[in-house]
Design an enzyme around this catalytic site. Structure first.
Site, PDB file in Angstrom:
ATOM      1  N   CYS A   1      -9.828 -15.828  10.401  1.00  0.00           N
ATOM      2  CA  CYS A   1      -9.809 -14.380  10.665  1.00  0.00           C
ATOM      3  C   CYS A   1     -11.132 -13.738  10.253  1.00  0.00           C
ATOM      4  O   CYS A   1     -11.158 -12.602   9.740  1.00  0.00           O
ATOM      5  CB  CYS A   1      -8.641 -13.678   9.966  1.00  0.00           C
ATOM      6  SG  CYS A   1      -7.039 -14.306  10.424  1.00  0.00           S
TER       7      CYS A   1
ATOM      8  N   HIS B   1     -13.067  -9.982   6.620  1.00  0.00           N
ATOM      9  CA  HIS B   1     -11.867 -10.440   7.341  1.00  0.00           C
ATOM     10  C   HIS B   1     -11.608  -9.432   8.466  1.00  0.00           C
ATOM     11  O   HIS B   1     -11.952  -8.255   8.324  1.00  0.00           O
ATOM     12  CB  HIS B   1     -10.717 -10.432   6.325  1.00  0.00           C
ATOM     13  CG  HIS B   1      -9.417 -10.963   6.814  1.00  0.00           C
ATOM     14  ND1 HIS B   1      -8.550 -10.221   7.582  1.00  0.00           N
ATOM     15  CD2 HIS B   1      -8.810 -12.155   6.630  1.00  0.00           C
ATOM     16  CE1 HIS B   1      -7.468 -10.939   7.838  1.00  0.00           C
ATOM     17  NE2 HIS B   1      -7.605 -12.117   7.278  1.00  0.00           N
TER      18      HIS B   1
ATOM     19  N   LYS C   1      -0.991 -13.317  -2.455  1.00  0.00           N
ATOM     20  CA  LYS C   1      -2.152 -14.152  -2.778  1.00  0.00           C
ATOM     21  C   LYS C   1      -2.178 -14.476  -4.271  1.00  0.00           C
ATOM     22  O   LYS C   1      -2.992 -15.255  -4.726  1.00  0.00           O
ATOM     23  CB  LYS C   1      -3.459 -13.424  -2.438  1.00  0.00           C
ATOM     24  CG  LYS C   1      -3.541 -12.860  -1.042  1.00  0.00           C
ATOM     25  CD  LYS C   1      -4.084 -13.846  -0.067  1.00  0.00           C
ATOM     26  CE  LYS C   1      -4.522 -13.154   1.211  1.00  0.00           C
ATOM     27  NZ  LYS C   1      -4.537 -14.061   2.340  1.00  0.00           N
TER      28      LYS C   1
ATOM     29  N   GLN D   1      -8.697 -11.353  -1.731  1.00  0.00           N
ATOM     30  CA  GLN D   1      -9.019 -12.693  -2.238  1.00  0.00           C
ATOM     31  C   GLN D   1      -9.405 -12.707  -3.713  1.00  0.00           C
ATOM     32  O   GLN D   1      -9.568 -13.774  -4.288  1.00  0.00           O
ATOM     33  CB  GLN D   1     -10.176 -13.296  -1.426  1.00  0.00           C
ATOM     34  CG  GLN D   1      -9.809 -13.658  -0.009  1.00  0.00           C
ATOM     35  CD  GLN D   1      -8.747 -14.755   0.083  1.00  0.00           C
ATOM     36  OE1 GLN D   1      -8.587 -15.566  -0.832  1.00  0.00           O
ATOM     37  NE2 GLN D   1      -8.000 -14.761   1.164  1.00  0.00           N
TER      38      GLN D   1
ATOM     39  N   ASP E   1     -11.816  -4.429  -0.385  1.00  0.00           N
ATOM     40  CA  ASP E   1     -10.713  -5.301   0.021  1.00  0.00           C
ATOM     41  C   ASP E   1     -10.597  -6.412  -1.025  1.00  0.00           C
ATOM     42  O   ASP E   1     -11.447  -7.305  -1.090  1.00  0.00           O
ATOM     43  CB  ASP E   1     -11.035  -5.865   1.414  1.00  0.00           C
ATOM     44  CG  ASP E   1     -10.071  -6.961   1.844  1.00  0.00           C
ATOM     45  OD1 ASP E   1      -9.239  -7.393   1.025  1.00  0.00           O
ATOM     46  OD2 ASP E   1     -10.169  -7.392   3.004  1.00  0.00           O
TER      47      ASP E   1
HETATM   48  N1  C6P Z   1      -6.475 -13.769   4.470  1.00  0.00           N
HETATM   49  C1  C6P Z   1      -6.609 -16.173   4.766  1.00  0.00           C
HETATM   50  O1  C6P Z   1      -6.131 -17.266   5.073  1.00  0.00           O
HETATM   51  P1  C6P Z   1      -2.671  -9.616   4.400  1.00  0.00           P
HETATM   52  O2  C6P Z   1      -2.395 -10.512   5.558  1.00  0.00           O
HETATM   53  O3  C6P Z   1      -2.534  -8.159   4.778  1.00  0.00           O
HETATM   54  O4  C6P Z   1      -1.924  -9.983   3.166  1.00  0.00           O
HETATM   55  O5  C6P Z   1      -4.222  -9.857   4.015  1.00  0.00           O
HETATM   56  C2  C6P Z   1      -5.215  -9.698   4.995  1.00  0.00           C
HETATM   57  C3  C6P Z   1      -6.535 -10.080   4.425  1.00  0.00           C
HETATM   58  C4  C6P Z   1      -7.483  -9.086   4.238  1.00  0.00           C
HETATM   59  N2  C6P Z   1      -8.665  -9.350   3.658  1.00  0.00           N
HETATM   60  C5  C6P Z   1      -8.995 -10.577   3.249  1.00  0.00           C
HETATM   61  C6  C6P Z   1     -10.311 -10.802   2.552  1.00  0.00           C
HETATM   62  C7  C6P Z   1      -8.076 -11.631   3.416  1.00  0.00           C
HETATM   63  O6  C6P Z   1      -8.402 -12.847   2.990  1.00  0.00           O
HETATM   64  C8  C6P Z   1      -6.827 -11.387   4.050  1.00  0.00           C
HETATM   65  C9  C6P Z   1      -5.872 -12.508   4.308  1.00  0.00           C
HETATM   66  C10 C6P Z   1      -5.691 -14.964   4.682  1.00  0.00           C
HETATM   67  O7  C6P Z   1      -7.792 -16.049   4.496  1.00  0.00           O
HETATM   68  C11 C6P Z   1      -4.757 -14.902   5.836  1.00  0.00           C
HETATM   69  S1  C6P Z   1      -5.573 -14.526   7.367  1.00  0.00           S
END
Ligand code: C6P
Length: 405
Positions: free
Chosen positions: A363, A122, A225, A202, A199
Site C-alpha cells: 500500500c 501509505h 498493530k 507503524q 500517521d
Molecule cells: N499498513 C501494512 O501491511 P489501518 O488499516 O487503518 O489500520 O492502517 C492503515 C495504515 C496507515 N498508515 C500506515 C503507515 C500503515 O502502515 C497502515 C497499515 C498495513 O503495512 C496494512 S496495509
C-alpha cells in the site's frame, strides 16, 4: 523484570500453531500484530460479563461497560501523554482518523493553499488528501525521498511557505521501516504556521510517543498493530482543532439536541463518535497498552534492534539480495528482493515452510515506483520473534532462491 522472549511467547496462543506442517514463524507484524491471552481475555470477559451499549443506559451493565470504555480512553491519554482526555477520539483505525481530519479540513482550505505529504506514505495518508485537494482546489506537494529511504529535509524546507496549511508524514514507513525525523518536521511546519498530522500506524508497537512533547496537531494510530483488536484506533487532536473541525458523521451519541429545525452537537470527544462504538475493541486496546507497558518499550526497542541487526546481516549474506530502506534510523522491518526473482514467488515458497511475510507494494506504490520495482518481500519483526526464527527465514529464503533461480 528481565526480557525473556520464551516467557513472552507463552502469552500468544497463535504462536504455538503449525502452518503447512511447520511451526509458524509470524513475520507480518507490520500488517497486524498477534494478540496476547491478556487481550483475548479482556474481550471475552466483556462479552461474557457486561456486554451492553454505553453512555445511554441507567442499568448496571451499561454503566459497567461505560466505565470500562472510559477507563480505556484514560489509559490511552496517559500512555501517549495527552493533555486532555477529550482529545482522544476513538476511531475504527488509522484510515478513519485521517479521513476524519481530511473531511473536516474541507472547510479550512481555499484554492491555491498548499498541503505537503511525504514520498514515504501509505496510501491511507495520500488518497484522503488528494480527495481533499480535489474538493478545495488546494495543491498537493511531496517531500522527496533519497535512495536510502530517508526524506530529503532540505527539499522540505524549500516546499514550506506561508501558503502551506497542512503537513502529513508517517512516524515510521510501513514499507521500509525508516523512522522519520518528525520532531524536526513538526517544528519547521509550525514555523510557517502549518498544522501537522502524524500517521503513527507503524510506530506505536515500537515506540511510546510523547504527544505533548512532540506538539503535533493530530496523531493517528490503530490498536491492531500494537497487540490490540482490529477495528479500533484513535485520533488525537489538539482541543482547539477538534473544537473547530465539523463532525465527520451524524447519528446517535454525537448530538446535544435534535429537532427538525436544528441539531446541536455534543461536546468533545463525542462530537466525533457517532453511533455505537467498538466497545469491546476500546476495552481491548486498553488491555493491550497494559500488556505492552508491562514489558516496557525500552526493552522492546532494544530486543527488536537485536533482531533487526541479526536479520539484516544474515540476509545480506545471500547473493543477489537487495534491502530497501538502509537509513540508520530504522525499526524492525526488512524489505528486500532477490535479483531476478519476483517477491510473490519468494512469499509463496516461504509460506510453504510455515513463514508468514508480506509481499507486494505494501500500500505504498510511490515507494515502489521510486525504486522501479513491482514490490518487495517484507519481513517485519515483533518482540515475540526469536533469533531462531530469523535463521528459519534465512534458510527458507535460500531454499526459495535455489528453487527459483
Ligand atoms: N499498513 C501494512 O501491511 P489501518 O488499516 O487503518 O489500520 O492502517 C492503515 C495504515 C496507515 N498508515 C500506515 C503507515 C500503515 O502502515 C497502515 C497499515 C498495513 O503495512 C496494512 S496495509
Amino acid at each position: 523484570m528481565a526480557f525473556d522472549v520464551q516467557e513472552i511467547r507463552k502469552d500468544f496462543p497463535i504462536l504455538h500453531r503449525e502452518v503447512n506442517g511447520h511451526p509458524l514463524v509470524y513475520l507480518d507484524n507490520a500488517a497486524t500484530s498477534q494478540k496476547p491471552q491478556q487481550v483475548i481475555d479482556a474481550l471475552v470477559h466483556y462479552y461474557s460479563h457486561y456486554n451492553a451499549n454505553i453512555h445511554r443506559g441507567v442499568h448496571t451493565l451499561s454503566q459497567e461497560a461505560t466505565d470500562a470504555y472510559e477507563i480505556a480512553r484514560k489509559k490511552i491519554q496517559e500512555h501517549f501523554n495527552i493533555e486532555h482526555k477529550e482529545e482522544v477520539i476513538f476511531t475504527s483505525g488509522t484510515t478513519q482518523g485521517i479521513n476524519l481530519v481530511a473531511h473536516g479540513f474541507s472547510e479550512f482550505l481555499n484554492q491555491g493553499d498548499e498541503v505537503i505529504v511525504s514520498a514515504l506514505e501509505h496510501h491511507s495518508n495520500i488518497v484522503p488528501w488528494q480527495m481533499l485537494c480535489e474538493r478545495t482546489g488546494a495543491i498537493l506537494k511531496v517531500i522527496p525521498m533519497d535512495v536510502d529511504g530517508t526524506l530529503v529535509l532540505s527539499e522540505f524546507e524549500q516546499l514550506l511557505s506561508s501558503n502551506t496549511k497542512l503537513v502529513f508524514v508517517n512516524h515510521i514507513s510501513n514499507a521500509l521501516g525508516i523512522i522519520n525525523p518528525i520532531a524536526e518536521i513538526i517544528e519547521k511546519a509550525h514555523a510557517v504556521g502549518a498544522s501537522v498530522l502524524i500517521d503513527g500506524a507503524q510506530s506505536c508497537s515500537h515506540i511510546k510517543p510523547d504527544l505533548r512533547a512532540l506538539n503535533c496537531d493530530f496523531y493517528v494510530t490503530s490498536a491492531h498493530k500494537m497487540c490490540g483488536p482490529t477495528g479500533v484506533g484513535i485520533l488525537y487532536g489538539k482541543r482547539e482543532w477538534l473544537s473547530k473541525l465539523p463532525p465527520y458523521q451524524g447519528g446517535g451519541e454525537m448530538i446535544k439536541e435534535v429537532t427538525f429545525e436544528k441539531t446541536t452537537y455534543a461536546d468533545l470527544p463525542h462530537k466525533f463518535e457517532a453511533g455505537t462504538p467498538n466497545i469491546a475493541g476500546g476495552i481491548g486496546f486498553g488491555a493491550a497498552l497494559d500488556y505492552l507497558n508491562g514489558i516496557g518499550f525500552d526493552a522492546i526497542a532494544q530486543y527488536e534492534t537485536e533482531l533487526l541487526n541479526y536479520a539484516t546481516e544474515e540476509l545480506l549474506k545471500i547473493e543477489g539480495v537487495t534491502i530497501y530502506g538502509t537509513g540508520s534510523e530504522k525499526t524492525s522491518v526488512i524489505s528486500f528482493n532477490i535479483e531476478g526473482i519476483h517477491p510473490y514467488d519468494i512469499g509463496t515458497i516461504v509460506d510453504k515452510l510455515g513463514i508468514a511475510v508480506r509481499t507486494g507494494h505494501h500500500c505504498a506504490q510511490p515507494i515502489m515506483d521510486f525504486y522501479n520495482i513491482p514490490g518487495t518481500v517484507r519481513a517485519s519483526f515483533a518482540f515475540y520473534n526469536t533469533l531462531e526464527e530469523v535463521d528459519r527465514l534465512v534458510a527458507a529464503v535460500k531454499k526459495a532462491k535455489m528453487m527459483l533461480s
